[in-house]
Write an enzyme that holds these catalytic residues in place. Sequence first.
Site, PDB file in Angstrom:
ATOM      1  N   ASP A  62      78.934  65.392  56.028  1.00  0.00           N
ATOM      2  CA  ASP A  62      77.636  65.513  56.698  1.00  0.00           C
ATOM      3  C   ASP A  62      77.533  66.819  57.475  1.00  0.00           C
ATOM      4  OD1 ASP A  62      79.531  64.748  58.575  1.00  0.00           O
ATOM      5  OD2 ASP A  62      78.561  62.854  59.093  1.00  0.00           O
ATOM      6  N   HIS A  66      79.999  62.571  50.771  1.00  0.00           N
ATOM      7  CA  HIS A  66      80.795  61.491  50.171  1.00  0.00           C
ATOM      8  C   HIS A  66      80.111  60.138  50.337  1.00  0.00           C
ATOM      9  CE1 HIS A  66      81.807  60.334  54.257  1.00  0.00           C
ATOM     10  NE2 HIS A  66      82.110  61.596  54.494  1.00  0.00           N
TER      11      HIS A  66
END
Length: 426
Positions: A276, A29
């Site tokens: 992540d 994101h």
Amino acid sequence: MRVLFYVSILVIIASVHTQLISVHVIFRHGARAPVLNVTSEEAKSYFYRGLGQLTDEGFEQARLMGKVLRDRYVNSFVDARMLSSQLLFRSSPVERCLMTLQTVGNTMFPNATPPVQTVAKPDDFLLVPKLDCDFQLGEWDNYFNLTESDKKMARKNPWFVSDKALRKAVTKTDFLQDRGGENLPALILEKEAGLAVPSWFNEGAYKESLHVFYSALAVMSSVGEYKSSKGIRIKSGLLMEKVFNDIQEKVRCHEKKEVSNIKCDIHKLQVFSSHDLLILPILETLGIREEVLGKDMPPEFMSTIIIETMIVDNSPVVKVLFRKNPREITLRDVTGFVKNCPPGQPLCPVQRFTSCCNEFITSDPKSECYAETTVEKQSEWVMTPLSWIIVAIAILLLIALILMTYFVIRYKNRSIVNIKKLSLEN
């Protein structure tokens, strides 16, 4: 003579027939606010949408990503009118991931935003890395010698272990030796946003904090010094299996298309928005983490992996691209670094690519994650109201059977006695 040479080169290049048949895009994101807390009133004002939410910069990063994808694939590969059958836009249910993907889609197709699919967090094993698997506690215990109290904390909040990894990494630094209790993840984001930070958090401390933050992520994503094949499978194994299966299916479809003229356009462009903690194990799976991120470095916002599948002169091949910086518009070709692919080559045979990483893929991460719990649940006897009714009926029937047997035996014994009496009287 020289002109003839260049002309021959152009003829050879023109004679190579290349057809793009599928694209998979996986990104983190855009820029967000700190998840746990901020360190100043200025930061609180800057991150006005709230903790963990996408920032204005995050939206800009998503728009740029949408532009990169639009320029590369819209019109030339997918219909600019946005045919939803050609697309699969799938996001983690976390709002920052959803908003990132929606912004990317809206930029790619300004007249008709693609539908974004998602699944509730507990049920999403595709894009939400699981941190509460039974086996992980054992792995963490090996790394940190957890006490019983630590184990209870880790079961309640897995990020407790991440903090342990962070504090362990801090002890190996120069600038952060006594700063293990500071909110380093927040300070990183605040400094990157141009906000005021404490004087001790200088450029040296900032650079070291990136390595420290990576360590905190590495233990949760099962990579680097905390590498675990099973941990990686649980987090990214289902998505990678889907990608490999999709690629193989598209190749088979196009092979059939040569003789049967069938359509192979379904979901030929797939875009995934995640975290992540998913990007790291995917890069580890492909064997390119250090090559694309650097040693012990976390992925930046909007870090993007693109896998293009194409037919080149009737041979199915794959190209792997990576975008590291959220402000970049260029894509780096990293195909030659991917595990099992020909070193230094710009294309990788599909068969070699899809067989690169069997130890890291799975079709059922749920059973691997919660294996012991599943067995326990299956072996438990749960007494429902219906179960009690059935048990009561069974007991009554058993009592009735015992009574009937008793009366039959008693009647039979009486009959024998009466017969004997009659025999004696006669």
